[in-house]
Design an enzyme around this catalytic site. Structure first.
Site, PDB file in Angstrom:
ATOM      1  N   SER A 183      15.756  25.833  -8.573  1.00  0.00           N
ATOM      2  CA  SER A 183      14.525  26.042  -7.588  1.00  0.00           C
ATOM      3  C   SER A 183      14.816  26.942  -6.661  1.00  0.00           C
ATOM      4  O   SER A 183      15.052  28.258  -6.778  1.00  0.00           O
ATOM      5  CB  SER A 183      14.277  24.604  -7.222  1.00  0.00           C
ATOM      6  N   LYS A 200      -5.535  19.546   8.918  1.00  0.00           N
ATOM      7  CA  LYS A 200      -4.545  19.381   9.636  1.00  0.00           C
ATOM      8  C   LYS A 200      -3.554  18.585   9.039  1.00  0.00           C
ATOM      9  O   LYS A 200      -2.303  18.473   8.980  1.00  0.00           O
ATOM     10  CB  LYS A 200      -4.787  19.092  11.256  1.00  0.00           C
TER      11      LYS A 200
END
Length: 331
Positions: free
Chosen positions: A164, A216
């Site tokens: 990763s 948001k």
């Protein structure tokens, strides 16, 4: 009387422990108030010297008694007139955690190397990480890119794992080395968070969340998640994954990126077949091969622990020692 003497001895020893604790903890408290955060320092270790001494020692030990003395004299004479190779190989160790806090030290190590390296020099990064936060490992990859941009050849060695975010950093290198059973890959993005909204509702607890901006907040721990929020959250992850794939493809141009960017992890040997790494070899074996051509220098930036922390550790050791002594004398 003997019983009373034993009790008296026990009380005296207990008093000594309490007094020692009061004194040391008092010093620790005063020091902690005065002391600022520990400053770091850059250490440079001549690995060439260590490796040559090890190799010479082994060669001598394999000889018989008389030959050993001759060999020792010959080596001393040879080492005196020997000149170090002009080319330097800088070694950096990066062992990354989930929050990638080690990138701060990496930045300082890169600063030091860039400030003094020439185009004849090279860098070996012994990297070990299973990944973590995207922004942290993205910054780590950018720090390694600075070495490339400076004209240095950068080799990445993976002895255990570069997955990763770890592979995000590793693929920046000009060449990737891997141990046979190291874990390589995991080119994917994952995010998860708990949601306790049902539990809160069952206990008649309401959550009010106010935002400015449609997205948001997409998913939340306390509030009730919506299908639209889940869709946007997944969309954001896919955007990061797309950028991750583009980053890897840019540095490993011969890769079949769609084949390897599935989030899977492979061993070093499998990764070589897929083109994720370039050579199967451990970092120490590779370093030994470079010994005659380079002066090998390990560069490490470390932060000193605050004096208060060292005092606290010393206090714990002292208390344990006194306790052990008290226990032994009472048995």
């Amino acid at each position: 009387m003997e019983f009373l003497a034993d009790i008296g001895g026990f009380i005296i020893k207990a008093a000594v422990i309490v007094l020692a604790l009061v004194i040391v903890l008092g010093v620790v408290a005063q020091t902690a108030q005065k002391q600022k955060r520990g400053k770091g320092e850059l250490d440079v270790t001549d690995l060439s010297k260590e490796l040559n001494e090890m190799r010479d020692h082994l060669r001598i030990e394999l000889l018989d008694g008389k030959a050993q003395k001759k060999a020792q004299k010959a080596l001393k004479k040879a080492r005196k007139g020997e000149r170090s190779p002009e080319s330097k190989l800088f070694v950096i160790d990066f062992k990354g955690s989930v929050d990638a806090k080690e990138v701060d030290s990496l930045k300082r190590e890169v600063n030091a190397i860039v400030s003094m390296a020439t185009d004849q020099d090279e860098v070996l990064v012994r990297l070990e990480s299973g990944g973590g936060v995207v922004h942290g490992y993205g910054l780590g990859a950018a720090q390694l890119q600075r070495l490339i941009d400076h004209g240095l050849k950068v080799t990445i060695a993976v002895d255990k794992v570069a997955a990763s975010g770890g592979y995000m950093m590793a693929c920046v290198g000009n060449k990737i080395l891997s141990a046979p059973f190291a874990f390589i890959g995991s080119i994917g993005v994952v995010a998860q968070l708990p949601n306790v909204n049902k539990w809160l509702k069952n206990h008649d607890i309401d959550i009010e969340q106010v935002t400015a901006g449609e997205y948001k907040r997409t998913l939340t721990v306390l509030g009730e998640n919506t299908d639209e929020g889940r869709r946007k959250f997944k969309q954001d992850l896919e955007a990061i994954h797309r950028q991750f794939k583009e980053h890897v493809a840019q540095h490993r141009t011969d890769l079949d990126i769609e084949k390897v960017a599935t989030g899977e992890v492979w061993t070093g040997t499998e990764a070589l077949e897929l083109g994720l790494v370039d050579e199967i070899v451990t970092s120490d074996a590779w370093l030994l091969k470079q010994l005659d051509a380079h002066r090998i220098l390990k560069v490490e930036y470390s932060i000193k622990k605050p004096l208060s922390e060292r005092f606290a550790k010393g206090t714990a050791t002292l208390v344990n020692t006194l306790k052990s002594s008290l226990t032994r004398s009472d048995v």
